[in-house]
Design a protein around this motif. Structure first.
Motif, short mmCIF file in Angstrom:
data_model
loop_
_atom_site.label_atom_id
_atom_site.label_comp_id
_atom_site.label_asym_id
_atom_site.label_seq_id
_atom_site.Cartn_x
_atom_site.Cartn_y
_atom_site.Cartn_z
N ARG A 59 29.30 49.94 43.69
CA ARG A 59 29.20 48.59 43.11
C ARG A 59 30.05 48.50 41.85
NH1 ARG A 59 27.05 48.60 47.09
NH2 ARG A 59 29.25 48.39 47.55
N ASN A 62 34.26 49.78 42.92
CA ASN A 62 35.09 48.91 43.77
C ASN A 62 36.05 48.02 42.98
OD1 ASN A 62 34.08 50.04 46.07
ND2 ASN A 62 32.72 48.34 46.61
N ILE A 71 35.75 47.33 49.09
CA ILE A 71 34.47 46.72 49.45
C ILE A 71 33.52 47.78 50.00
CG2 ILE A 71 35.52 44.47 49.93
CD1 ILE A 71 35.10 45.10 52.94
N PRO A 79 40.63 40.11 53.46
CA PRO A 79 42.09 40.31 53.49
C PRO A 79 42.58 41.12 52.30
CG PRO A 79 41.55 38.14 52.64
CD PRO A 79 40.25 38.76 53.07
N GLU A 82 45.71 41.96 45.81
CA GLU A 82 46.23 42.87 44.78
C GLU A 82 45.88 42.37 43.39
OE1 GLU A 82 50.39 43.54 45.51
OE2 GLU A 82 49.98 44.03 47.61
N ASN A 87 45.24 40.58 36.44
CA ASN A 87 44.02 41.20 37.04
C ASN A 87 43.21 40.23 37.91
OD1 ASN A 87 44.65 43.52 35.55
ND2 ASN A 87 43.36 42.88 33.84
N MET A 93 46.74 34.77 46.48
CA MET A 93 45.46 35.45 46.72
C MET A 93 44.72 35.67 45.40
SD MET A 93 45.21 35.61 49.88
CE MET A 93 44.31 36.91 50.69
N ARG A 94 44.28 34.58 44.81
CA ARG A 94 43.57 34.66 43.54
C ARG A 94 42.09 34.94 43.81
NH1 ARG A 94 46.40 35.31 39.26
NH2 ARG A 94 45.24 33.87 37.92
N CYS A 95 41.50 35.79 43.00
CA CYS A 95 40.09 36.16 43.20
C CYS A 95 39.21 34.91 43.25
CB CYS A 95 39.59 37.05 42.07
SG CYS A 95 40.67 38.42 41.65
N CYS A 98 38.01 32.74 46.33
CA CYS A 98 36.90 33.13 47.20
C CYS A 98 35.66 33.57 46.42
CB CYS A 98 37.31 34.28 48.11
SG CYS A 98 38.83 33.93 49.03
N THR A 107 29.93 32.49 52.86
CA THR A 107 31.19 33.22 53.12
C THR A 107 30.98 34.73 53.05
OG1 THR A 107 31.79 33.27 50.80
CG2 THR A 107 32.54 31.36 52.07
N ALA A 109 31.11 36.30 50.31
CA ALA A 109 31.83 36.82 49.14
C ALA A 109 30.87 36.95 47.96
CB ALA A 109 32.98 35.90 48.77
N GLU A 116 37.03 39.58 38.36
CA GLU A 116 38.43 40.01 38.44
C GLU A 116 38.46 41.53 38.43
OE1 GLU A 116 39.23 38.11 34.49
OE2 GLU A 116 40.19 40.02 34.03
N MET A 117 39.62 42.09 38.70
CA MET A 117 39.69 43.55 38.68
C MET A 117 39.57 44.08 37.26
SD MET A 117 42.29 45.07 41.46
CE MET A 117 41.66 46.73 41.23
N TRP A 162 25.70 42.24 37.88
CA TRP A 162 25.83 41.98 39.32
C TRP A 162 25.53 43.24 40.15
CZ3 TRP A 162 29.32 44.37 42.64
CH2 TRP A 162 29.34 43.86 43.94
C1 HEC Z 1 40.50 35.24 50.66
C2 HEC Z 1 39.25 35.44 49.97
C3 HEC Z 1 39.17 36.54 48.92
C4 HEC Z 1 40.02 36.78 47.88
C5 HEC Z 1 41.32 36.06 47.52
C6 HEC Z 1 39.45 37.88 47.13
N1 HEC Z 1 38.29 38.30 47.74
FE1 HEC Z 1 37.12 39.85 47.17
N2 HEC Z 1 35.92 39.57 48.80
C7 HEC Z 1 36.03 38.52 49.69
C8 HEC Z 1 34.95 38.62 50.68
C9 HEC Z 1 34.68 37.66 51.83
C10 HEC Z 1 34.21 39.77 50.33
C11 HEC Z 1 33.01 40.35 51.08
C12 HEC Z 1 33.49 41.35 52.07
C13 HEC Z 1 32.36 42.15 52.68
O1 HEC Z 1 31.43 42.52 51.97
O2 HEC Z 1 32.46 42.44 53.87
C14 HEC Z 1 34.85 40.34 49.16
C15 HEC Z 1 34.42 41.50 48.53
C16 HEC Z 1 34.93 41.96 47.32
C17 HEC Z 1 34.43 43.10 46.62
C18 HEC Z 1 33.35 44.02 47.15
C19 HEC Z 1 32.14 44.19 46.32
C20 HEC Z 1 31.33 45.36 46.84
O3 HEC Z 1 30.99 46.24 46.02
O4 HEC Z 1 31.07 45.45 48.03
C21 HEC Z 1 35.17 43.23 45.49
C22 HEC Z 1 35.03 44.30 44.42
C23 HEC Z 1 36.12 42.16 45.47
N3 HEC Z 1 35.97 41.42 46.60
C24 HEC Z 1 37.03 41.96 44.47
C25 HEC Z 1 38.03 41.01 44.52
C26 HEC Z 1 39.01 40.84 43.48
C27 HEC Z 1 39.04 41.62 42.19
C28 HEC Z 1 39.86 39.84 43.90
C29 HEC Z 1 41.10 39.35 43.21
C30 HEC Z 1 42.07 40.38 42.83
C31 HEC Z 1 39.39 39.42 45.21
N4 HEC Z 1 38.28 40.14 45.54
C32 HEC Z 1 39.99 38.43 45.97
C33 HEC Z 1 36.99 37.55 49.69
C34 HEC Z 1 38.09 37.49 48.82
#
Ligand code: HEC
Ligand code: HEC
Length: 201
Positions: A59, A62, A71, A79, A82, A87, A93-95, A98, A107, A109, A116-117, A162
């Motif tokens: 948690r 990641n 994840i 998807p 980066e 960050n 593909m902005r965090c 989603c 969703t 998410a 953010e990262m 979280w």
């Molecule tokens: C297109 C949509 C989308 C974008 C853009 C996106 N995410 Fe996600 N993210 C998801 C979804 C949906 C999940 C859940 C996936 C799952 O659990 O199967 C997820 C899961 C995660 C998790 C997993 C948490 C865990 O511990 O299981 C992290 C960390 C995360 N995202 C970080 C980011 C970061 C940081 C960014 C930006 C750099 C980002 N994501 C951009 C859709 C997105």
């Protein structure tokens, strides 16, 4: 050439004497170590073990990655996304596209305010316990973050909290939040001791 028996006996005695003196010396040094200091120190080390167990939990880990978040128990984020320059995601593909400020059951998410990262300086994903400890206690390397600011971060920021309510089927951090806070306070009170770095680390 054969060694004479007298010489052999002499050598055995000398080696024995050196060994005895060394052991006696070690013993003495141990006795002069103040009892209290060593027990505080070992408490600090115990607390660190608790802290690092949390830091290495998926948690937390990641987001504390090099270029891409992970994840579940450490699988690639699909998807593909980066870090980008700020960050918060590269290109379109902005965090925030989603991830909102709360978990989204529709969703799937996860979310928390400020999603953010973690900064690249806080990527401890490939580090040993000793290396992570050194990073957190070296402000020049960790972006000027003191142990006190780290304590504050894990105590109250939504990103850290979280980890104990991650939503969906995700496993929350195994150590309780209260236990982590207690361990961090103890670790700081003990002078933030770190485990020794081994050559294999
Ligand atoms: C297109 C949509 C989308 C974008 C853009 C996106 N995410 Fe996600 N993210 C998801 C979804 C949906 C999940 C859940 C996936 C799952 O659990 O199967 C997820 C899961 C995660 C998790 C997993 C948490 C865990 O511990 O299981 C992290 C960390 C995360 N995202 C970080 C980011 C970061 C940081 C960014 C930006 C750099 C980002 N994501 C951009 C859709 C997105
Ligand atoms: C969604 C991504 C994400 C997750 C999940 C996450 N972090 Fe972080 N972490 C960050 C970001 C971003 C920062 C930098 C915050 C800042 O500079 O204000 C950070 C900073 C930190 C810091 C340094 C705080 C400071 O400023 O002194 C610590 C310690 C930390 N995280 C621990 C954790 C722990 C423990 C967990 C799990 C319970 C965790 N993080 C989960 C993104 C994340």
């Amino acid at each position: 050439m054969k060694t004479r028996p007298e010489v052999l006996i002499l050598r055995t005695i000398t080696v024995g004497a050196v060994l005895f003196l060394t052991l006696a010396g070690c013993n003495q040094r141990q006795e002069t170590t103040p009892k209290q200091a060593s027990s505080v120190d070992s408490e600090g080390h115990q607390s660190w073990e608790t802290i690092v167990e949390v830091l290495l939990h998926p948690r937390c880990l990641n987001c504390h990655q090099l270029e891409m978040p992970l994840i579940n128990e450490g699988s690639p984020h699909i998807p593909r996304v980066e870090r980008g320059a700020d960050n918060m995601g590269a290109g379109t593909m902005r965090c925030i596209n989603c991830h909102s400020n709360k978990n989204n059951p529709v969703t799937g998410a996860p979310g928390a305010s400020g999603w953010e990262m973690a900064p690249i300086t806080l990527n401890w994903s490939q580090m040993s316990s000793a290396q992570i400890c050194k990073l957190l206690t070296t402000p020049q390397d960790n972006g000027d973050r003191s142990p006190e600011s780290q304590l504050q971060f894990v105590s109250e920021t939504p990103l850290a909290l979280w980890g104990w309510s991650p939503g969906d089927k995700r496993q929350p951090v195994t150590i309780s939040h209260a236990k982590l806070i207690e361990a961090m306070k103890e670790w700081i009170a003990a002078g933030t001791p770190c485990p020794p770095e081994r050559s294999s680390d």
